[in-house]
Design a protein around this motif. Sequence first.
Motif: not given
Length: 295
Positions: A141-152, A285-289
């Motif tokens: 799985p690959a994560v591209v960090v963008r924007g502002t995540p809300a922790p909760d 997060a992008v998850v290949r099969p």
Amino acid sequence: MTNQLGGAVVAGVDGSDSALDAARWAAADAARRGTRLRLVAAVGWTTFRPTGLPALGQEYQRQVTTRAAEEHLEAAVEAARHVAPGCEIEREVRGGEAPVVLRAESERAALVVVGTRGRGGFTGLLLGSVAVAVAMHAACPAVVVRGTPAPDGPIVVGVDGDGENEAALGVAFEEAARRSVPLVAVHAWSEAVLDPFLLPLLDRSAVQAEQEKALEGRLAGWARKYPGVDIRGVVVVDGAARELVDRSAGAALVVVGSRGRGQVTGPLLGSVSQAVLHHAACPVAVVRPEAGSAA
């Protein structure tokens, strides 16, 4: 399954602010998993004709770029330690182009994390070439960090209609359980696939109810596996990408699947995944099969 479930969380580092965001996000994720964080700086060695003294040729450039990469790693380590002071951190400068290096790292990682755009990106681009390449080709799985995540905030996941994104569902449920946050599962059905001559006779409320029941069935097995996760199913007509992007505001993470391998050489990203990667208001997060769970 190609990724190592007990492997490190790997973050690509290049000295950009975006890469520092990726290092911070990866550090927090590694701390939640109880695993180590691995920071990697890729340096693509090049050959050229020196214009000055012979001593200022290829080997000199090699030393300068390596020293710069080490400084970038040091800054990333400092940023990561502010977020997760107790996390084990390792670092390495590796020779090669960033997409190739990170693809190799993904073979033994639990997760690979990158920023939206590195130092070499053009101002105004929504997504850099390295982020696109990693999302398309990572073995885990690959994560591209963008924007502002809300922790909760909730974990938002796209659910297709053909059952091919079970790996993405697995990652989404695991993230929701690990963070103790709700999971929002979004499924879209389309009138475009129906016989146009039958559309005037279509009972849309009946189709909607049928799709909601089908979504509940898709999620039932995962609900039994993760009984503590609060699941919220959402069914919309068309507009899966728009719904996922809208719901990314206030979310901790959006999880999408990829197409796997299409008719052309190499893994592909579907239109929904591409739209979310370019426009989401939080990390994606992008998850290949074949990537399996990032548990």
